[in-house]
Motif scaffolding. Structure first.
Motif, PDB file in Angstrom:
ATOM      1  N   ILE A 197       0.259 -10.736  -8.211  1.00 11.66           N
ATOM      2  CA  ILE A 197       1.556 -10.240  -7.744  1.00 11.66           C
ATOM      3  C   ILE A 197       1.717  -8.761  -8.084  1.00 11.66           C
ATOM      4  N   THR A 198       1.283  -8.353  -9.274  1.00 11.84           N
ATOM      5  CA  THR A 198       1.391  -6.949  -9.676  1.00 11.84           C
ATOM      6  C   THR A 198       0.597  -6.046  -8.739  1.00 11.84           C
ATOM      7  N   LYS A 199      -0.611  -6.468  -8.376  1.00 13.57           N
ATOM      8  CA  LYS A 199      -1.423  -5.666  -7.441  1.00 13.57           C
ATOM      9  C   LYS A 199      -0.744  -5.571  -6.079  1.00 13.57           C
ATOM     10  N   ALA A 200      -0.163  -6.661  -5.626  1.00 15.09           N
ATOM     11  CA  ALA A 200       0.517  -6.661  -4.326  1.00 15.09           C
ATOM     12  C   ALA A 200       1.743  -5.754  -4.359  1.00 15.09           C
ATOM     13  N   ILE A 201       2.467  -5.732  -5.464  1.00 17.61           N
ATOM     14  CA  ILE A 201       3.665  -4.896  -5.592  1.00 17.61           C
ATOM     15  C   ILE A 201       3.314  -3.421  -5.501  1.00 17.61           C
ATOM     16  N   LYS A 202       2.194  -3.033  -6.093  1.00 21.80           N
ATOM     17  CA  LYS A 202       1.820  -1.614  -6.130  1.00 21.80           C
ATOM     18  C   LYS A 202       1.556  -1.028  -4.749  1.00 21.80           C
ATOM     19  N   VAL A 203       1.111  -1.854  -3.785  1.00 17.08           N
ATOM     20  CA  VAL A 203       0.705  -1.306  -2.482  1.00 17.08           C
ATOM     21  C   VAL A 203       1.415  -1.921  -1.277  1.00 17.08           C
ATOM     22  N   PHE A 204       2.389  -2.806  -1.469  1.00 19.35           N
ATOM     23  CA  PHE A 204       2.957  -3.538  -0.330  1.00 19.35           C
ATOM     24  C   PHE A 204       3.611  -2.641   0.720  1.00 19.35           C
ATOM     25  N   ASP A 205       4.098  -1.462   0.317  1.00 19.13           N
ATOM     26  CA  ASP A 205       4.799  -0.601   1.275  1.00 19.13           C
ATOM     27  C   ASP A 205       3.954   0.561   1.782  1.00 19.13           C
ATOM     28  N   GLU A 206       2.656   0.551   1.517  1.00 21.47           N
ATOM     29  CA  GLU A 206       1.771   1.624   1.989  1.00 21.47           C
ATOM     30  C   GLU A 206       1.228   1.269   3.371  1.00 21.47           C
TER      31      GLU A 206
ATOM     32  N   PRO B   5      -1.787 -16.304   6.796  1.00 22.19           N
ATOM     33  CA  PRO B   5      -0.381 -16.538   6.453  1.00 22.19           C
ATOM     34  C   PRO B   5      -0.045 -16.311   4.971  1.00 22.19           C
ATOM     35  N   LEU B   6      -0.932 -16.702   4.062  1.00 22.68           N
ATOM     36  CA  LEU B   6      -0.641 -16.521   2.641  1.00 22.68           C
ATOM     37  C   LEU B   6      -0.580 -15.037   2.282  1.00 22.68           C
ATOM     38  N   MET B   7      -1.484 -14.239   2.833  1.00 26.99           N
ATOM     39  CA  MET B   7      -1.467 -12.790   2.570  1.00 26.99           C
ATOM     40  C   MET B   7      -0.198 -12.151   3.141  1.00 26.99           C
ATOM     41  N   GLU B   8       0.201 -12.605   4.333  1.00 27.51           N
ATOM     42  CA  GLU B   8       1.431 -12.083   4.936  1.00 27.51           C
ATOM     43  C   GLU B   8       2.635 -12.417   4.061  1.00 27.51           C
ATOM     44  N   LYS B   9       2.676 -13.642   3.565  1.00 27.53           N
ATOM     45  CA  LYS B   9       3.784 -14.044   2.702  1.00 27.53           C
ATOM     46  C   LYS B   9       3.775 -13.235   1.410  1.00 27.53           C
ATOM     47  N   LEU B  10       2.609 -13.024   0.835  1.00 29.28           N
ATOM     48  CA  LEU B  10       2.491 -12.272  -0.408  1.00 29.28           C
ATOM     49  C   LEU B  10       2.970 -10.834  -0.240  1.00 29.28           C
ATOM     50  N   PHE B  11       2.528 -10.167   0.829  1.00 26.41           N
ATOM     51  CA  PHE B  11       2.867  -8.755   1.016  1.00 26.41           C
ATOM     52  C   PHE B  11       4.238  -8.533   1.670  1.00 26.41           C
ATOM     53  N   ASN B  12       4.734  -9.483   2.455  1.00 26.40           N
ATOM     54  CA  ASN B  12       6.001  -9.287   3.170  1.00 26.40           C
ATOM     55  C   ASN B  12       7.209  -9.945   2.512  1.00 26.40           C
ATOM     56  N   GLU B  13       6.998 -10.977   1.700  1.00 28.41           N
ATOM     57  CA  GLU B  13       8.122 -11.668   1.067  1.00 28.41           C
ATOM     58  C   GLU B  13       8.105 -11.544  -0.457  1.00 28.41           C
ATOM     59  N   ILE B  14       6.995 -11.946  -1.075  1.00 29.63           N
ATOM     60  CA  ILE B  14       6.938 -12.034  -2.537  1.00 29.63           C
ATOM     61  C   ILE B  14       6.940 -10.649  -3.190  1.00 29.63           C
ATOM     62  N   ALA B  15       6.042  -9.750  -2.752  1.00 31.97           N
ATOM     63  CA  ALA B  15       5.943  -8.421  -3.377  1.00 31.97           C
ATOM     64  C   ALA B  15       7.242  -7.611  -3.259  1.00 31.97           C
ATOM     65  N   PRO B  16       7.888  -7.535  -2.065  1.00 30.52           N
ATOM     66  CA  PRO B  16       9.149  -6.780  -2.005  1.00 30.52           C
ATOM     67  C   PRO B  16      10.243  -7.360  -2.905  1.00 30.52           C
ATOM     68  N   LYS B  17      10.284  -8.687  -2.995  1.00 28.99           N
ATOM     69  CA  LYS B  17      11.291  -9.353  -3.824  1.00 28.99           C
ATOM     70  C   LYS B  17      11.119  -8.961  -5.293  1.00 28.99           C
ATOM     71  N   TYR B  18       9.884  -9.002  -5.789  1.00 31.72           N
ATOM     72  CA  TYR B  18       9.645  -8.681  -7.192  1.00 31.72           C
ATOM     73  C   TYR B  18       9.674  -7.184  -7.465  1.00 31.72           C
ATOM     74  N   ALA B  19       9.379  -6.352  -6.474  1.00 24.29           N
ATOM     75  CA  ALA B  19       9.501  -4.904  -6.646  1.00 24.29           C
ATOM     76  C   ALA B  19      10.973  -4.534  -6.828  1.00 24.29           C
TER      77      ALA B  19
END
Length: 168
Positions: free
Chosen positions: A47-56, A120-134
């Protein structure tokens, strides 16, 4: 020779991949206390790795043709090289889950909704989970702490300590 969790390294990696994928997809799983404690840092790092780059993202113009043959300009978005590298790294650490069609949804509607999504799991991780935790990290001023473990007690049959691990 078996290592942690009484399994070989390959078996342990497969177990963590499967459980991490299920946890990210469903938000909560029930497992043994030992497995939950092994899984927690594994998922937190993902999750931490996804948060660092989700909006790039990189935005660019594309010329498309409509059904009548007219050309028009449209904006397209793709991952930056850094985000793509992280996405591929995380795909190696997770099992790719496919979305299951709900019983009430028509097949055509399901295909329309999920047709262009390859992972689908990658999309959920980068589009839902990472923005929520960021957003949560900005509010609280801290990173980490994305999962929580509840110990349930002993399981019937083998008396193993059961626990629920969930995303906070």
């Amino acid at each position: 020779m078996p290592g942690k969790l009484g399994r070989t390294a390959e078996q342990r990696k497969a177990l963590l991949r499967n459980q991490a994928s299920e946890l990210l997809w469903y938000g909560k799983i029930t497992t043994t206390k030992a497995k939950a404690k092994e899984l927690q840092p594994y998922v937190e790092k993902i999750i931490t790795k996804a948060i660092k780059v989700f909006d790039e993202n990189i935005e660019y113009d594309v010329v498309k043709t409509d059904s009548k043959g007219k050309e028009y300009s449209a904006k397209a978005i793709k991952d930056s090289p850094k985000k793509l590298a992280v996405r591929r790294e995380l795909m190696g650490k997770l099992r790719d889950l496919q979305e299951i069609k709900p019983f009430a949804e028509k097949k055509s509607d399901f295909k329309k909704r999920t047709g262009d999504i390859q992972h689908p799991l990658m999309e959920k991780l980068f589009n839902e989970i990472a923005p929520k935790y960021a957003e949560r990290a900005e509010e609280k001023g801290q990173g980490g702490g994305y999962t929580r473990i509840y110990v349930l007690g002993e399981r019937r049959g083998d008396a193993a300590e059961e626990a629920i691990i969930e995303l906070v």
